[in-house]
Motif scaffolding. Sequence first.
Motif, short mmCIF file in Angstrom:
data_model
loop_
_atom_site.label_atom_id
_atom_site.label_comp_id
_atom_site.label_asym_id
_atom_site.label_seq_id
_atom_site.Cartn_x
_atom_site.Cartn_y
_atom_site.Cartn_z
N LYS A 17 0.83 -0.98 -0.16
CA LYS A 17 -0.07 0.11 -0.12
C LYS A 17 1.02 1.31 0.02
N GLU A 18 2.23 1.08 -0.49
CA GLU A 18 2.93 2.40 -0.58
C GLU A 18 2.66 3.18 -1.90
N ILE A 19 1.94 2.23 -3.01
CA ILE A 19 1.33 3.01 -4.17
C ILE A 19 0.06 2.74 -4.30
N PRO A 20 -0.97 3.45 -4.59
CA PRO A 20 -2.09 3.43 -4.49
C PRO A 20 -2.52 2.55 -5.66
N ALA A 21 -3.78 1.71 -5.59
CA ALA A 21 -4.40 0.97 -6.63
C ALA A 21 -5.71 1.04 -6.28
N ALA A 22 -6.32 0.87 -7.62
CA ALA A 22 -8.22 0.49 -7.50
C ALA A 22 -8.32 -0.92 -7.24
N ILE A 23 -8.43 -1.23 -5.68
CA ILE A 23 -8.44 -2.66 -5.27
C ILE A 23 -9.96 -3.18 -5.36
N VAL A 24 -10.29 -4.22 -6.16
CA VAL A 24 -11.48 -4.85 -6.38
C VAL A 24 -11.64 -6.01 -5.35
N ARG A 25 -10.63 -6.77 -5.12
CA ARG A 25 -10.59 -7.95 -4.16
C ARG A 25 -9.43 -7.96 -3.48
N GLU A 26 -9.56 -8.54 -2.15
CA GLU A 26 -8.24 -8.78 -1.47
C GLU A 26 -8.41 -10.08 -0.56
N THR A 27 -7.53 -10.91 -0.72
CA THR A 27 -7.59 -12.22 0.21
C THR A 27 -6.17 -12.21 0.97
N GLU A 28 -6.10 -13.14 1.87
CA GLU A 28 -4.86 -13.21 2.74
C GLU A 28 -3.58 -13.33 1.78
N THR A 29 -3.78 -13.85 0.65
CA THR A 29 -2.60 -14.19 -0.28
C THR A 29 -2.61 -13.50 -1.50
N THR A 30 -3.75 -12.76 -1.81
CA THR A 30 -3.86 -12.39 -3.17
C THR A 30 -4.50 -10.80 -3.06
N LEU A 31 -4.01 -10.09 -4.27
CA LEU A 31 -4.56 -8.81 -4.38
C LEU A 31 -5.10 -8.62 -5.80
N ALA A 32 -6.27 -8.05 -6.07
CA ALA A 32 -6.85 -7.74 -7.46
C ALA A 32 -7.24 -6.41 -7.49
N PHE A 33 -6.66 -5.82 -8.52
CA PHE A 33 -6.73 -4.12 -8.87
C PHE A 33 -6.90 -3.88 -10.21
N ARG A 34 -7.45 -2.66 -10.76
CA ARG A 34 -7.79 -2.47 -11.96
C ARG A 34 -6.10 -2.08 -12.65
N ASP A 35 -6.40 -2.55 -13.99
CA ASP A 35 -5.23 -2.17 -14.65
C ASP A 35 -5.07 -0.58 -15.10
N ILE A 36 -4.09 -0.03 -14.64
CA ILE A 36 -3.88 1.51 -15.02
C ILE A 36 -4.21 1.93 -16.50
N ASN A 37 -3.86 0.87 -17.45
CA ASN A 37 -3.82 1.19 -18.84
C ASN A 37 -4.91 0.05 -19.13
N PRO A 38 -6.18 0.30 -19.12
CA PRO A 38 -7.23 -0.95 -19.44
C PRO A 38 -7.25 -1.31 -21.10
N GLN A 39 -7.13 -2.50 -21.27
CA GLN A 39 -7.30 -3.01 -22.69
C GLN A 39 -8.75 -3.51 -22.91
N ALA A 40 -9.60 -3.42 -22.06
CA ALA A 40 -10.85 -3.96 -22.13
C ALA A 40 -11.84 -3.39 -21.17
#
Length: 119
Positions: A17-40
């Motif tokens: 969390k030193e760099i912000p991201a648009a997080i959509v899901r988080e688990t103990e072992t994973t993080l999901a966030f929107r790509d900054i340059n979306p291709q879809a």
Amino acid sequence: MAGEPQADCLFCKIVAKEIPAAIVRETETTLAFRDINPQAPTHVLVIPKSHFPDAASLAAGDPAAAADVLREAGEVAAQEGAVESGYRIVFNTGEGAGQTVFHAHAHVLAGRGLTWPPG
Ligand code: AMP
Ligand code: ZN
């Protein structure tokens, strides 16, 4: 040690969390966030919180985390309403295949026609 955070890694900094991201899901072992340059319309990256340079290294070094990334990719697709229309999970591996960030990540792409074979 395999899996330890790397000081110069962009995605390790997002995990910390030193760099912000648009997080959509988080688990103990994973993080999901929107790509900054979306291709879809849906373009989400799913990463393990541990650092491995690519998907194959992740699967070899921490198979459970690799499974978590795949499961979460499916959960992201469901959350984005993309299961019925279909979606694509991509792991670019190596510079020649377009990999630019050397922390394993799954691209989850959906929301438009996805041609095959990919470019
Ligand atoms: P790849 O080219 O397969 O290594 O994918 C790296 C992806 O990370 C690219 O699609 C970039 O647009 C994306 N990306 C780079 N920096 C960021 C960031 N700060 N937040 C979200 N996505 C990023
Ligand atoms: Zn990293």
